[in-house]
Design an enzyme around this catalytic site. Structure first.
Site, PDB file in Angstrom:
ATOM      1  CD  GLU A 179      -5.302  14.838 -16.010  1.00 25.84           C
ATOM      2  OE1 GLU A 179      -5.006  13.734 -15.560  1.00 25.84           O
ATOM      3  OE2 GLU A 179      -5.074  15.182 -17.171  1.00 25.84           O
ATOM      4  CD  GLU A 184       4.673  15.134 -24.076  1.00 26.17           C
ATOM      5  OE1 GLU A 184       4.164  16.073 -23.435  1.00 26.17           O
ATOM      6  OE2 GLU A 184       4.012  14.174 -24.516  1.00 26.17           O
ATOM      7  CG  HIS A 196      -1.156  14.190 -24.575  1.00 31.31           C
ATOM      8  ND1 HIS A 196      -0.467  15.315 -24.976  1.00 31.31           N
ATOM      9  CD2 HIS A 196      -0.262  13.447 -23.874  1.00 31.31           C
ATOM     10  CE1 HIS A 196       0.770  15.259 -24.512  1.00 31.31           C
ATOM     11  NE2 HIS A 196       0.926  14.137 -23.834  1.00 31.31           N
ATOM     12  CE  LYS A 250      -2.013  12.701 -15.658  1.00 29.88           C
ATOM     13  NZ  LYS A 250      -2.561  12.860 -17.018  1.00 29.88           N
ATOM     14  CG  HIS A 266       3.450   9.558 -25.519  1.00 33.27           C
ATOM     15  ND1 HIS A 266       2.086   9.414 -25.354  1.00 33.27           N
ATOM     16  CD2 HIS A 266       3.784  10.711 -24.877  1.00 33.27           C
ATOM     17  CE1 HIS A 266       1.627  10.428 -24.638  1.00 33.27           C
ATOM     18  NE2 HIS A 266       2.635  11.233 -24.330  1.00 33.27           N
ATOM     19  CE  LYS A 294       3.466  16.594 -16.171  1.00 37.38           C
ATOM     20  NZ  LYS A 294       3.652  15.269 -16.756  1.00 37.38           N
ATOM     21  CG  HIS A 332      -3.707   9.003 -25.335  1.00 37.77           C
ATOM     22  ND1 HIS A 332      -4.254   9.282 -24.097  1.00 37.77           N
ATOM     23  CD2 HIS A 332      -2.369   9.001 -25.166  1.00 37.77           C
ATOM     24  CE1 HIS A 332      -3.269   9.458 -23.232  1.00 37.77           C
ATOM     25  NE2 HIS A 332      -2.115   9.301 -23.856  1.00 37.77           N
ATOM     26  NE  ARG A 389      -1.458  16.321 -13.867  1.00 36.44           N
ATOM     27  CZ  ARG A 389      -0.836  15.574 -12.987  1.00 36.44           C
ATOM     28  NH1 ARG A 389      -1.034  15.777 -11.699  1.00 36.44           N
ATOM     29  NH2 ARG A 389      -0.037  14.617 -13.358  1.00 36.44           N
ATOM     30  CG  ASN A 401      -3.673  15.487 -21.046  1.00 30.76           C
ATOM     31  OD1 ASN A 401      -2.646  14.812 -20.956  1.00 30.76           O
ATOM     32  ND2 ASN A 401      -4.552  15.558 -20.058  1.00 30.76           N
ATOM     33  NE  ARG A 455      -4.009  -2.067   2.106  1.00 30.23           N
ATOM     34  CZ  ARG A 455      -3.849  -2.965   3.067  1.00 30.23           C
ATOM     35  NH1 ARG A 455      -2.956  -2.775   4.006  1.00 30.23           N
ATOM     36  NH2 ARG A 455      -4.607  -4.042   3.082  1.00 30.23           N
TER      37      ARG A 455
END
Lengths: 365, 365
Positions: B234, B182, B245, B140, B262, B224, B249, B238, B242, B118
């Site tokens: 997010e 990026e 993106h 992330k 990517h 960032k 994606h 935030r 993207n 955990r």
């Protein structure tokens, strides 16, 4: 219905306790963020209660995910069934997962909610006494690994917990007893007054007397909530909730998950922890006798599995999460209602406790 | 060496940037809680840099976990290799995981750290430009699901990020370009001044000029970090990170993970987002031209895959995490250096953008 609040700042949530509240849409509504909702249950509980929860969620787009039942399925392939169901029905970040079942269902659904798209909401509807008094509070979620229980998981809080005491009428007696092991634990570690109440009302609980159940569940959740509020991520005081669990996890692992119920292993483990506390001169023979008598009244085992050796215990205890840098930390009692966590004891004493003759020690209680 | 701090209250952490800092024990030491440390790397990066990190960790009990390389292995069975390695060597809650590799290694190691018992500590040592400017900031972590990228994960912050710019000398040129996509993005969404700097220094970056690399990485991480500090989980602003993106994606998913990098997919996606912004009357033809020219200078694709239809885009975009209740939210530019997130646009315009002739549109830039 009674409602208590688990106080965790912006992650605070209500626990509702009462008979027949499973069907009440007003308890779910405030916590749903979109029309999509997924109910996760298992093959045992779904036939009994899914229809009622479905009624409470009329007007929502429901995805129903029914998992195989049992601790043996608290694993990745089964968790994957939840992700598959959510993705097939295109649930997005605003979805809510509802866990309808016992501790395994709650732990897995909570972990799925923690991980799905990096976190969505979930509501717990625990249907076993153990999950009602244990996993409803504390935010522990996760799955097992072949090398250890609950090794993969997250701390993740539900939006709400809805405890319907009427679900206990369909609970097998052995599982009711397993839940009572945790209830008794709260009395032992932090509420001597509650322990006295339990000594007076154990027969009522065995008979599933509704008022007694509500009282016991509420006081158990309150006790756990007090401890968790102080230490959400288990860096200190929260570890006292694991009275009997270090020994108990070793028993569960040695016997294979599911052969001894968690609460049964905790009951036998509690007797070992109390025996050790007594040997350290912290609690009296009389205190041990009271606890053993109460566990017996709740129809719980008070003796570890026949043939389980000290070496078997130690092997499993060393990888337990409560081990820090190889030192085995144990939860012990200073007196009834007061626990502490310590690794400061003679190693020989632990060895003696692991080898003690519990049949004889508990025979007269 | 330059150090910047990502400011997230009790989860704040430093990012160190410099040439040759991989071997510096003083950068690791303050973040280790016990003698046990696990280094997670992959079959490509380990032969190049594992020995150096090993040197920095002398005196620690090391577990080394080498994963197969590639986005195709950003999955559960590979993640399980990390848990297996930790449990076999009996790592407890005080262990620290060190991610040595690109974005996939960082995302998986971070997610393993988030879930193991955990939550345990982790340090990022990103060795690709993309991971240095993207995944070092933001917390992330996660893995892919057959039905979607990054669908299972957690927000989980590292204890520190150590960026050794010298590792970029062994990076394949295509991956350097993917990282630059990026970098350019940060200029477009929130730093017009930085975009001008990039127009002047793109040749230096292509040549791996160390000072230019350090400057570009630092300004990207700062950009960032500013956005993430405002919105850790997010829920709002935030999402501007993207840019490109959502389209990107869809390209990655349609083409199969790893066939388009990517950053390459993001580059083509960015051109689509800019074209849409221009069609909405928000940015000028000239702004689109500048961005396309810069992407081309960085040797990035500016046209989506031949044969990919509007329907293909829409199928993948609807399950994207940025979709809310079925509405496709897009990141668009109001002007150079200023982005916004919106689902408020004519559906026909999105359809037109998905079908536009990007070969012709970008030919003259």
């Amino acid at each position: 219905m009674r409602t208590l609040t688990v106080d965790l700042a912006e992650r605070s949530y209500p626990i509702h306790i009462g008979a027949g509240i499973l069907e009440n849409p007003e308890l779910f509504g405030p916590h749903l963020q979109s029309r999509k909702v997924a109910i996760v249950s298992n093959t045992t509980v779904a036939p009994l209660y899914l229809e009622r929860v479905r009624n409470a969620l009329r007007g929502h787009e429901l995805t129903e995910i029914i998992l195989p039942d049992g601790e043996a399925y608290k694993d990745w392939p089964t968790l994957q069934m939840i992700f598959d169901g959510l993705l097939k029905d295109r649930h997005d970040r605003k979805t809510t997962l509802i866990a309808l079942g016992g501790g395994v269902t709650g732990d897995m659904t909570g972990f799925a909610a923690a991980c799905y798209q990096r976190g969505v909401g979930f509501i717990q509807v625990p249907t076993t006494l153990l999950s009602q008094v244990d996993s409803s509070v504390g935010g522990k979620t996760g799955i097992n690994h072949p090398l250890g229980k609950n090794m993969i998981g997250a701390f993740y809080q539900p939006k709400a917990v809805i405890i319907d005491t009427a679900t206990l009428t369909t609970l097998p007696p052995r599982e009711l007893a397993a839940g009572l092991a945790e209830v008794i634990k709260y009395g032992l570690i932090c509420d001597a007054d509650f322990l006295g109440w339990l000594e007076r009302h154990m027969q009522d609980l065995n008979r599933l007397e509704p008022e007694a159940l509500t009282e016991a569940i509420e006081r158990s959740c309150q006790a756990k909530a007090r401890v968790v509020a102080e230490d959400e991520r288990e860096s200190g005081i929260r570890a006292i909730l694991n009275l009997g669990h270090t020994f108990g996890h070793a028993i569960e692992t040695e016997m294979g998950y599911g052969n001894w119920l968690h609460g049964e292993a905790v009951a036998a483990g509690t007797v070992m922890a109390l025996h050790m506390s007594q040997q350290l001169g912290w609690i009296t023979d009389e205190a041990v006798r009271r606890a053993v008598a109460l566990l017996k009244q709740a129809k719980l085992p008070v003796v570890p599995p026949a043939g389980m050796q000290a070496a078997d215990f130690l092997r499993h205890m060393a990888v337990d999460k409560k081990a820090l840098d190889g030192q085995i930390r144990l939860v012990l009692l200073e007196r009834i209602g007061e626990a502490l966590v310590t690794a400061d004891y003679p190693a020989a004493l632990l060895a003696a406790v692991l080898q003690a003759d519990y049949e004889t020690l508990t025979a007269a209680c």
